[in-house]
Scaffold this active site. Structure first.
Site, mmCIF file in Angstrom:
data_model
loop_
_atom_site.group_PDB
_atom_site.id
_atom_site.type_symbol
_atom_site.label_atom_id
_atom_site.label_comp_id
_atom_site.label_asym_id
_atom_site.label_seq_id
_atom_site.Cartn_x
_atom_site.Cartn_y
_atom_site.Cartn_z
ATOM 1 N N ASP A 1 0.783 -1.234 0.000
ATOM 2 C CA ASP A 1 0.000 0.000 0.000
ATOM 3 C C ASP A 1 0.819 1.289 0.000
ATOM 4 O OD1 ASP A 1 0.860 -0.628 2.561
ATOM 5 O OD2 ASP A 1 -1.095 -0.512 3.501
ATOM 6 N N GLU B 1 -11.272 -6.767 8.712
ATOM 7 C CA GLU B 1 -9.867 -6.758 8.310
ATOM 8 C C GLU B 1 -9.687 -7.313 6.901
ATOM 9 O OE1 GLU B 1 -5.949 -5.858 10.165
ATOM 10 O OE2 GLU B 1 -7.879 -4.987 9.673
#
Length: 901
Positions: free
Chosen positions: A270, A364
Site C-alpha cells: 500500500d 480486516e
C-alpha cells in the site's frame, strides 16, 4: 520544473443535490470528535503512560515482555511511549497547544531511544520518527507564531536524528533494502542484536521510508538518510515486473527475488505507491511522479475492477491471486484524489462505505461478495482518510454523513470506559484489549478536518503533506537548503516522458459538470453491495406473452436469445480475452415485467454458474513427445467439465494431432478419415464446446484440443480457462477435451507445420521422460545434446515415479462490476467463478464468430505435400527458441504453486 508546493488543488466545491449539512451541525460533530479524542488520549495518559499503548479493557498499559506476545504486532513497541509520540501533531491540529507543550516536555524527559529491544524498521519509522518530525514541525510553527514553545531549541529534531542513526544499520545490505527489524541499541550484526538473520521484507516496509528520511536529511542538512531511502526505492523500481510494471508483496533483501508474487494496493504494498506520489509532492523530484504514474496505469489496468481492487500475480496480471480484499486498501481512494482520478475513487469508496454499513466497521478482510473473511477491526483510519479527501475534492455533504457514520459506530460499538477497544469480531461485536497508537495519530485528524471550518484549524494544512501515519511534514522542505544526495539511478529507458505525467489535479467542476454525477456513480454500487432478496415472479395472465428465457437454455450465439436479452435490459459484452459478460440495466427493459424477467435470468445464470464451478478442476498438461521435443515442451491447458477425467488416468491419452475440417468443429467433420484415432485440433468459436466434442468423437477422434481464437491470449497473462457444458447432459462425451490459449496453441500449430507429424500426451500433469519412454533408452539428444536424433517407438505409458506436480491454481477470474451511469443494475459475468460479482462458467462458451483460419492451421492432408522452408539448422534453432521461451513459463508456473495461489 519547479517543486510543487500544493498537496491538493481545490478549485471550488461542487454543488450537491443532497441536503447540505448546516454549519452548526458540522460544529457539533467537530466538537464531538474532540471529545472522543480526549476520551482516548486522557485514558492513555491516566492508565498507560509511559507504556507504549493502552489496553482499554483492563485499563493498563501494554509493556512489551510483560504481556503475552502477539507476534509481529509487538514489533511496533519499543518502550519509547509510542502513543504519546504518535499523537504529538494531533494535539496541535485539535488546538490543544497546552497539552502539546506538556507532551513535548514529557517526551524529552522520559523517552529513551537506546533500549536493548528489537523493533520493526517500518513501524518505528512511520510512527516514532514520523511522530518526532511532525512534532518538531508543529513546535517550529508555534514558536514562529510568537506565543507558544518559545523555549524550544529543536530538541525533538535531535531525538529524531538519534533515532534515524539507530535505524541506519538496517540498510547495510547489498541491495540497499533494509532488514525488517533492528535492535535500537546494537543494530543488526552480532548475537546480541537478536536479529539480522531475516532474508525477506515487504515492499511497503522497504518503500515507505523516503518521506521521513528525506525530511530528516533536509531538517538536519545530513544527506545520508535521504540517500539510503532513495537507494531502497531505486532497487524496488528496478525489480518491478517489466511486463506488468507491478511489484510483488514480499522480496528477498539480499537477492532481490520476489518471495510473494501477488500484487495489490493493500497490505504489504500500500504505502509504497503512496510514498512515490507524496515524495514527488514533498521533494519536487519528477522521477517519483513518473514512476508512480507508470505503476498507477498498471494498477488501473490489472488490479482495479471498479469498485473492487483485487490482488493479481505480477507475472500473470489477469490472474487473481485471491478472492478477498483487506481493509488497508481503503486508503487508495484518498490517494486517487491526490492523483486527480476522482471517478474510481468515488466508486471504491462507496463500496467500502456500504461494507462498513453492513458490518458497522470494515472487516480486516472481506470477500468479493462483501462477506467477512477476517472478522477483526483494529480501529483502522484508512476509510476515514479517504472520506476526508473525497469531501475536500467534491464538497459533497454525502461524505460528511459518511464521517458521521464512522463516529457513531465508534461510539456505539468500540467505546469503553477506558478508551476505545479494537473489534475482535465485527459480526458479534466482541472486543480486543488493544488501542493502537495510529488510532490517535490518524483517525481523529481526519475526522476533525472533515468537519472543521478553515478558521477552526490553527494552520493551513495545504502547506503540509500527510505521511502514511498522518504526520505533518512542511512542503517548504522542497526548498530547504541541504546537501544533495547521490542522484537516483536512472537508466536510458527512464528518460522523462511527458506522457507519463499528469502535472496538476483537475478542476472538479470540469470533471463533473453534472452535480449529481457522484450520486449516479454511487447508487449502482450501493445496490450491488446491499442486494435485496430475490423478488417473487411477477404474475402473468394466461396467454400474455411467451415464458421468459431460462438460463439453462441460453445460447450466446443464438440471435433469438440475444434479442430476448435485449428486451429484458440485459446486454452482452465481449471482453478482450474472449470471455463474455452479462450486465443488466433495469431501465433499458421494454417493460416492468421484462425487467423482472431479466432480474430472474441474471440470478439463474449466477446460480447455474455457481453449480458448474463447485468443483474447481486443476490445470492439465499437453506434452509434445515426438521428435525433436521428446517431452521437453509442456503446454498448460484448461480442462473441460465433461468427457474423460485425465486425473483418473494413469497413462493419459497419447496420439498424433490433426486439424479438423471445419476448424471450428461446429458441424460434421469432413476429414473424418484423418481424424480417426488422432487428437483433433479445433478453434474456439461459433458453437458450444460440448458440440465440438461430440462432432470429433463421432469422427473417431481419441481426444481434442481447442485453441483460443482471441489473438495474443496467453496463460502468461490470463486465468486458466475451464470449459463448461452446454446446460444439458454431457454423459455421452467420453473423450478428453483440453483448451489452449492462442500463444500456446500457436506453438503446437507451428510444430505441426514444421514437422508434419506431432505426437502429444494429454494428461493431468507433465510426465518425466523416463515414464514417457519407459523401457527404451532416452533419445541421444536428451542425454548428450547430440544432433543425431533417433525416432523412438511408441510404448504404453505408466505413471511417472517422480512426476511434476501441478496443484490447482485458483482458476477463477474475478470481474469488474460493470456499473452504468444512470441506474442500478444486476451484473453476471459469464465465464469462471461462483460469486455474483465474479466471472463464471455459464453455458456461454462460443460467443464470437471464428476468425479466419491461420495459415499454420491447415488441414493435415494439405500439409502432407509441404516441406519446411528452413534448413535443418534453422529448424533446430526455432525449436531451441521454443524450449527457451517455455522454460521460463514452467519456472513461473512452479513458483505460482509455491505461492499457493
Amino acid at each position: 520544473m519547479p517543486p510543487v508546493l500544493l498537496l491538493l488543488i481545490l478549485l471550488g466545491a461542487l454543488c450537491s443535490p443532497g441536503q447540505a449539512m448546516s454549519r452548526e451541525e458540522k460544529q457539533r460533530l467537530k466538537n464531538q470528535v474532540v471529545e472522543m479524542f480526549d476520551h482516548a488520549y486522557q485514558n492513555y495518559m491516566d492508565h498507560a503512560y509511559p507504556a507504549d499503548e493502552l489496553m482499554p479493557l483492563t485499563c493498563r498499559g501494554r509493556v512489551r515482555g510483560l504481556e503475552p506476545s502477539r507476534g509481529d504486532i509487538d514489533d511496533a513497541l519499543g518502550k519509547f511511549s509510542l502513543t504519546l509520540i504518535d499523537t504529538l501533531d494531533t494535539l496541535v491540529l485539535l488546538n490543544k497547544t497546552t497539552e502539546f507543550e506538556d507532551a513535548v516536555r514529557r517526551v524529552l524527559s522520559d523517552v529513551r531511544l537506546d533500549n536493548d529491544i528489537v523493533v520493526s524498521v517500518f513501524e518505528t519509522n512511520i510512527r516514532v520518527l514520523g511522530g518526532l518530525l511532525g512534532g518538531h514541525s508543529m513546535a517550529v510553527m508555534l514558536k514562529e507564531g510568537g506565543q507558544h514553545m518559545q523555549w524550544y531549541q529543536d530538541e525533538l529534531l535531535h531525538m529524531a536524528k538519534d533515532l534515524g542513526l539507530r535505524l541506519l544499520p538496517a540498510f547495510n545490505t547489498s541491495s540497499g533494502l533494509p532488514y525488517p527489524r533492528v535492535n535500537l541499541k546494537h543494530g543488526v550484526r552480532g548475537p546480541e542484536t537478536r536479529t539480522g538473520t531475516e532474508t525477506d521484507t515487504c515492499t511497503a516496509c522497504a518503500g515507505t521510508i523516503i518521506l521521513e528520511f528525506a525530511a530528516l536529511s533536509r531538517f538536519t542538512g545530513d544527506p545520508v538518510f535521504e540517500a539510503h531511502a532513495r537507494r531502497a526505492l531505486d532497487f524496488l523500481w528496478e525489480k518491478r515486473q517489466r511486463n506488468s510494471n507491478l511489484v510483488g508483496t514480499t522480496i528477498n533483501i539480499h537477492s532481490g527475488e520476489w518471495v510473494r508474487r501477488d500484487s495489490g494496493v493493500g497490505a504489504g504494498i500500500d504505502s509504497y505507491y503512496e510514498y512515490l506520489l507524496k515524495a514527488y509532492v514533498l521533494l519536487g523530484d519528477d522521477l517519483f511522479l513518473e514512476r508512480f504514474n507508470i505503476h498507477y496505469a498498471s494498477i488501473m489496468k490489472y488490479i482495479s475492477q471498479p469498485p473492487l481492487l483485487l490482488d493479481v500475480h505480477i507475472h500473470k496480471p489477469l490472474l487473481p491471486a485471491r478472492t478477498w480484499m483487506d481493509s488497508l486498501l481503503a486508503f487508495f481512494p484518498g490517494l486517487q484524489v491526490l492523483k486527480g482520478d476522482i471517478r474510481p475513487a468515488i466508486e471504491t469508496h462507496e463500496m467500502l462505505y456500504q461494507v462498513t454499513k453492513k458490518h458497522n466497521f470494515l472487516p480486516e478482510a472481506f470477500t468479493t461478495d462483501f462477506r467477512v473473511h477476517w472478522a477483526q477491526h483494529p480501529l483502522r483510519p484508512e476509510f476515514a482518510e479517504s472520506t476526508y479527501f473525497l469531501y475536500k475534492a467534491t464538497g459533497d455533504p454525502y461524505y460528511l454523513e459518511a464521517g458521521r457514520t464512522i463516529m457513531d459506530n465508534l461510539n456505539r460499538f468500540a467505546r469503553v470506559p477506558c478508551g476505545f477497544a479494537a473489534m475482535k469480531d465485527v459480526r458479534t461485536g466482541s472486543h480486543e484489549d488493544r488501542m493502537d497508537s495510529f488510532f490517535l495519530a490518524e483517525m481523529f485528524k481526519y475526522l476533525f478536518l472533515l468537519f472543521a471550518e478553515p478558521d477552526d484549524i490553527p494552520f493551513d494544512v495545504e502547506d503540509y503533506v500527510f505521511t502514511t501515519e498522518a504526520h505533518l511534514l512542511p512542503l517548504s522542505l522542497s526548498m530547504a537548503p541541504h546537501s544533495s544526495p547521490a542522484p537516483s539511478n536512472r537508466t536510458s529507458e527512464e528518460e522523462l516522458d511527458d506522457s507519463n505525467f499528469d502535472w496538476t489535479c483537475p478542476n472538479t467542476h470540469l470533471l463533473f459538470p453534472d452535480p449529481a454525477f457522484p450520486r449516479i456513480l454511487r447508487e449502482p454500487i450501493r445496490s450491488a453491495v446491499d442486494k435485496s432478496c430475490p423478488r417473487p415472479a411477477p404474475y402473468r395472465e394466461p396467454g400474455m406473452g411467451r415464458p421468459p428465457l431460462r438460463a439453462q437454455d441460453f445460447m450466446a450465439n443464438n440471435p433469438e436469445h440475444l434479442e430476448l436479452l435485449r428486451r429484458m435490459g440485459v446486454s452482452l459484452i465481449h471482453l478482450k480475452d474472449g470471455r463474455v459478460q452479462l450486465v443488466q440495466h433495469a431501465t433499458q427493459a421494454v417493460s416492468a415485467v421484462a425487467a423482472e424477467d431479466g432480474v430472474r435470468f441474471m440470478q439463474e445464470m449466477m446460480e447455474l454458474s455457481s453449480q458448474q464451478q463447485k468443483e474447481q478442476l486443476p490445470p492439465r498438461a499437453i506434452q509434445i513427445v515426438s521428435h525433436p521435443f521428446f517431452g521437453r515442451v509442456v503446454l498448460t491447458a484448461g480442462p473441460a467439465q465433461f468427457g474423460t477425467d485425465l486425473s483418473k488416468s494413469s497413462t493419459g491419452v497419447r496420439g498424433f494431432v490433426t486439424v479438423a475440417e471445419p476448424y471450428s468443429g461446429c458441424s460434421e467433420i469432413a476429414n473424418a478419415e484423418y481424424i480417426q484415432g488422432h487428437i483433433a485440433l479445433l478453434q474456439r468459436g461459433q458453437c458450444m464446446f460440448a458440440e465440438k466434442a461430440r462432432h470429433i468423437q463421432k469422427a473417431g477422434a481419441i481426444g481434442g484440443i481447442v485453441i483460443d481464437d482471441n489473438e495474443g491470449s496467453s496463460s502468461d497473462t490470463a486465468p486458466l480457462f475451464q470449459m463448461a457444458g452446454d446446460g444439458r447432459s454431457t454423459d455421452d462425451i467420453t473423450l478428453p477435451l483440453l483448451f489452449l490459449f492462442h500463444k500456446e496453441g500457436n506453438i503446437l500449430l507451428e510444430a505441426l507445420k514444421e514437422y508434419r507429424e506431432v505426437e502429444v500426451l494429454l494428461s493431468d500433469k507433465a510426465r518425466d521422460r523416463a515414464a514417457i519412454f519407459k523401457g527404451k533408452p532416452l533419445p541421444g539428444s536428451l542425454i548428450e545434446g547430440s544432433a543425431d536424433v533417433q525416432e523412438t517407438e511408441e510404448d504404453c505409458l505408466t505413471e511417472a515415479t517422480t512426476p511434476t506436480s501441478h496443484e490447482p491454481l485458483g482458476q477463477s477470474q474475478m470481474s469488474t462490476l460493470e456499473l452504468g451511469d444512470s441506474a442500478p443494475e444486476e451484473v453476471s459475468p459469464v465465464d469462471e467463478d461462483t460469486s455474483p460479482a465474479e466471472e463464471v462458467g455459464a453455458p456461454k462458451e462460443e460467443a464470437s464468430p471464428a476468425e479466419a483460419e491461420p495459415a499454420a492451421a491447415q488441414p493435415q492432408e494439405d500439409r502432407d505435400s509441404e516441406k519446411p522452408e528452413e534448413d535443418t539448422d534453422s529448424s533446430s534453432q526455432s525449436v531451441d527458441e521454443l524450449l527457451a521461451d517455455w522454460q521460463e513459463d514452467l519456472e513461473a508456473f512452479k513458483q505460482m504453486e509455491k505461492d499457493e495461489l
